[in-house]
Design an enzyme around this catalytic site. Structure first.
Site, mmCIF file in Angstrom:
data_model
loop_
_atom_site.group_PDB
_atom_site.id
_atom_site.type_symbol
_atom_site.label_atom_id
_atom_site.label_comp_id
_atom_site.label_asym_id
_atom_site.label_seq_id
_atom_site.Cartn_x
_atom_site.Cartn_y
_atom_site.Cartn_z
ATOM 1 N N GLU A 172 0.809 -1.219 0.000
ATOM 2 C CA GLU A 172 0.000 0.000 0.000
ATOM 3 C C GLU A 172 0.843 1.270 0.000
ATOM 4 O O GLU A 172 0.339 2.363 0.258
ATOM 5 C CB GLU A 172 -0.926 -0.011 1.216
ATOM 6 N N HIS A 267 -4.184 1.790 7.442
ATOM 7 C CA HIS A 267 -2.793 2.117 7.137
ATOM 8 C C HIS A 267 -2.118 2.656 8.389
ATOM 9 O O HIS A 267 -2.777 3.236 9.273
ATOM 10 C CB HIS A 267 -2.697 3.183 6.038
ATOM 11 N N CYS A 388 -2.725 11.394 3.623
ATOM 12 C CA CYS A 388 -3.109 10.530 2.504
ATOM 13 C C CYS A 388 -2.859 11.211 1.169
ATOM 14 O O CYS A 388 -2.537 10.551 0.177
ATOM 15 C CB CYS A 388 -4.582 10.152 2.611
#
Length: 466
Positions: A172, A267, A388
């Protein structure tokens, strides 16, 4: 000398709330709600403007080509033009995937290591494969093409393709990676955070040794939450570290705490944040095993008096509140002399628990000297905060200058992006609008206009033409 550079995602014209990311609490909560691509893009531009005010170098990451009707054909839908869209309207999940704007979250674009840290002196960026979510697994080819457009002319920077698209190597990107370094040392520590080992959804052996941590509710009297699937695998993290050419002694792997994953910490950057030798994380961010103990000892030995690790107790800010406000998904900036500025989403301003926590940390540790807030309401409703939307890069001045000028943001170029968003993006978008031929055409016109704004004619060339 390395410069801190922020690669920030520009929100695209198909920004919508489809709820395609199970395990992302905000994404699930706002499924089907109307969105505003225009406001979302303007908010991402406002973030870039705030970063420039904090003396940060800012590069822009353009949105991917969406809607991508060729993806609908790959899904087996037949027809061309309007007929294809009518077929897609019967399969809204596939249409949402082909229209996903989630590439805006560039923390998932890949993982970066500066040349100073690698064994051969070459800076590298490994594109993430994002196999955990179907809509995001479609991004790597487009992401790689964009990154090559930004960095491809510099021989001191290497962009590497994603790992094989298999769950065993689920990657990721930088959302699960931290670089800890001190200005007094030439050595940096790279920390990779994972939730599972490989193919398995969870480490059964670890759960067997710690059944109360897995099965217990987060609060007394509440039922256990579902064990959301962990996205990052240890195998992927190890492979990325090798491909970056990092030395084993400077590489560490930390396991996410299952309680954190269950609470919606999909995350690491939802439960931890770092800047230089300063690390702030939630009490339940990691499994405190031998690997964690070895890292904390290595940090203390290598980073010396600059190293500071601040742990936020669950009793002070619960995991649920951390996920709701995105306290740890902000950005930290070193303003010199060890002074840090903390940039947070607006949701943190109205949380009493977060405000008490910030007050305590600022008074007790005196590293964070200023707290600022930014409105990212549109991104937050899909589960993406300030961290993000950006990929942190440490670059030399020469590498920064090698980036084509159109991708290097100034106040003037941000004015142009604001004008682009206001002129080309919809103020309100419902998921059903994705099947409208007029909307699809407007999106592609917007992307055609964007490549002219960025002076990047090769962007979208394969789809929009030269």
């Amino acid at each position: 000398m390395l410069e801190e550079v922020q690669l920030v995602g520009l929100v695209g014209p198909t920004h919508h709330y489809a709820g395609m990311s199970w395990g992302n609490v905000a994404s699930e909560r706002h499924k089907g709600s109307p969105s505003s691509p225009r406001r979302a893009a303007l908010q991402s531009v406002a973030l870039m403007r705030e970063l420039i005010s904090l003396d940060q170098h800012v590069l822009v990451m353009p949105p991917l080509y969406r809607p991508d009707l060729s993806l609908l054909e790959r899904f087996g839908l037949r027809g061309t033009g309007d007929d294809l869209l009518r077929s897609a309207a019967l399969h809204p999940d596939l249409l949402s995937m082909a229209s996903s704007a989630s590439s805006m979250w560039t923390a998932n674009a890949g993982t970066w290591a500066p040349g100073r840290d690698t064994q051969d002196g070459v800076a590298r960026l490994v594109v993430a494969n994002l196999v955990a979510k179907a809509h995001r697994s479609l991004e790597p080819p487009g992401t790689e093409a964009h990154l090559r457009a930004i960095f491809g002319d510099d021989p001191s920077v290497e962009v590497l393709s994603a790992l094989p698209s298999t769950p065993a190597f689920g990657d990721e990107g930088a959302a699960n990676h931290m670089r800890l370094a001190s200005p007094r040392s030439d050595t940096a520590l790279h920390v990779f955070v994972y939730g599972r080992l490989g193919d398995e959804p969870a480490d059964a052996a670890w759960e067997e040794r710690n059944p109360t941590l897995v099965a217990a509710p987060l609060h007394q009297g509440t039922p256990p939450l579902p064990l959301y699937p962990a996205r990052q695998s240890l195998r992927a993290s190890q492979a990325v570290a090798r491909r970056l050419h990092l030395a084993p002694e400077q590489t560490f792997f930390l396991r996410q705490h299952p309680q954190a994953i269950r609470a919606g910490v999909f995350h690491n950057d939802v439960a931890a944040i770092s800047c230089g030798a300063f690390l702030l994380h939630h009490e339940l961010a990691y499994v405190e095993d031998e690997a964690a103990s070895a890292l904390w000892e290595r940090c203390a030995a290598l980073l010396g008096e600059d190293y500071q690790r601040v742990v936020v107790p669950a009793a002070e800010v619960s995991l649920e509140e951390a996920v709701r406000t995105y306290l740890f998904n902000g950005q930290l900036f070193d303003r010199g002399g060890g002074r840090l500025v903390f940039l947070l989403p607006d949701t943190c301003r109205t949380s009493e628990a977060v405000q008490r926590c910030l007050t305590r940390i600022c008074r007790a540790h005196r590293r964070i000297t200023e707290v600022r807030y930014v409105d990212l309401h549109q991104s937050m409703r899909n589960g993406g905060g300030p961290a993000c939307l950006r990929l942190r890069l440490q670059m030399t001045a020469e590498q920064l200058q090698a980036v084509p000028q159109g991708f290097r943001m100034t106040l003037g170029s941000l004015d142009q992006l604001e004008h682009w968003a206001s002129a080309h993006l919809a103020d309100e978008l419902h998921p059903a609008d994705l099947a409208e031929p007029s909307f699809v055409a407007a999106c592609h016109r917007a992307l055609d206009a964007l490549r002219r704004v960025l002076d990047a004619p090769s962007l979208y060339a394969a789809t929009l033409g030269a």
